[in-house]
Design a protein around this motif. Structure first.
Motif: not given
Ligand code: SAM
Length: 233
Positions: A21, A24-26, A28, A63-64, A66-67, A94, A96, A103, A105, A123, A125, A128
Motif C-alpha cells: 500500500k 500508491i498515489p492517493r 488515480p 472495487f473492494l 480488501h486490505q 475518499r 479507504t 472504492g 477509480s 491507484d 493494490l 484488488t
C-alpha cells in the motif's frame, strides 16, 4: 422494500504494479506509469462481456478495499491529506476505511482482450477485487465548475533524484520488466508517500515494492527524495 443485506461478487481481480500500500498515489491519474492487468472472472471472461469497450478510452473501476475491511463502521475518518490529525465525516472523504469498503477509480484503458483489460493511471493494490467496470462518459462525468474545497488540488510534488548508479539499476530493471519503471518511481515518490503528520527524519530509510522490484529512498533534506536502491526482490 428491504434494507438488505445484499451480497456482491467480484467480476475480476487486478494484477497491479503496486505490491504494497505504501507509495500508491492517493487517487488515480497521479501516476500515469502505474499499470496493471484486470483479469476477468467467469462468466465475464468471455468476449461478449467486453464487446464495444475498445471504443472507450477510460473506465470507472468499482472495487473492494480488501486490505482495510473493517467490522465496525466509522462515522468519521482522518484523511492523510488533512495531515492525519483532523477528522471529517466518512462521506466527505475518499479514505479507504468506509462502509462496505467500496472504492472507485477512473483509469485509462490501454488494451482490451476477451478476459483481460490493460489499465494505467491506477491507484490500486495488487489483488484488488473489482466489483464492476463502467465506461467513462465525459459529458456526464466531467462537471465544469464542480468543486471540493477539502481536496481542491492534486498533491504538491517534491523533487526526486537518484544516488550514484541507481538510475542505471532502475533502467536495467525497467528493461527486464518491459515496464516504465523509472517514470513509475519518479511519479509515485514525487507525491511524497509519507503521512503528512510524520516528523521528517533524515536518517530514516523508506521502501516499497513496485512489480517485483524493491525500491528504497530517504529524505536527506526536508522535502526532497533521493532514491538509494532499485533491486529485484
Ligand atoms: N480512487 C479511490 C477512491 O476514491 O475510492 C481510492 C482512493 S484511496 C485514498 C487510495 C489508496 O487506497 C491508495 O493510496 C492505497 O494506499 C489504498 N488502496 C489501494 N488499493 C487498496 C486495496 N485493495 N485495499 C486497501 N487499500 C487499498
Amino acid at each position: 422494500m428491504s434494507g438488505g443485506p445484499y451480497s456482491v461478487s467480484p467480476v475480476g481481480i487486478l494484477h497491479s504494479c503496486f505490491k504494497e500500500k505504501f507509495a500508491i498515489p492517493r487517487q488515480p491519474q497521479l501516476a500515469p506509469a502505474a499499470s496493471g492487468v484486470l483479469e476477468l472472472l467467469p462468466p465475464f471472461n468471455q468476449g461478449e462481456a467486453v464487446q464495444g469497450l475498445e471504443q472507450v478510452s477510460h473506465v470507472w473501476l468499482l472495487f473492494l478495499f480488501h486490505q482495510t475491511l473493517e467490522e465496525k463502521p466509522r462515522l468519521k475518518v482522518r484523511p492523510p491529506r488533512l495531515g492525519g490529525n483532523q477528522s471529517i465525516g466518512v462521506f466527505a472523504s475518499r479514505a479507504t476505511h468506509r462502509p462496505n469498503g467500496i472504492g472507485q477509480s477512473v483509469v485509462k484503458l490501454d488494451k482490451v482482450e476477451p478476459g483481460r483489460l490493460w489499465v494505467s493511471g491506477i491507484d490500486l493494490l495488487d489483488g484488488t477485487p473489482i466489483l464492476d467496470i463502467k465506461p467513462y462518459v465525459s459529458y456526464a462525468d466531467s462537471i465544469p465548475g464542480a468543486y471540493n474545497a477539502i481536496a481542491s488540488l492534486a498533491p504538491e510534488l517534491i523533487p526526486v533524484t537518484w544516488a550514484a548508479g541507481v538510475l542505471q539499476q532502475a533502467q536495467e530493471q525497467a528493461q527486464r520488466l518491459g515496464e516504465p519503471l523509472v517514470e513509475l518511481i519518479e511519479q509515485c515518490l514525487a507525491q511524497d508517500p509519507r503521512p503528512a503528520y510524520q516528523v521528517p527524519q533524515p536518517d530514516r530509510r523508506y521502501g516499497t515494492r513496485f512489480w517485483d522490484v524493491d525500491v528504497r529512498w530517504h529524505y536527506p533534506v526536508a522535502g526532497e527524495i533521493v532514491v538509494l536502491e532499485v533491486l529485484p526482490g
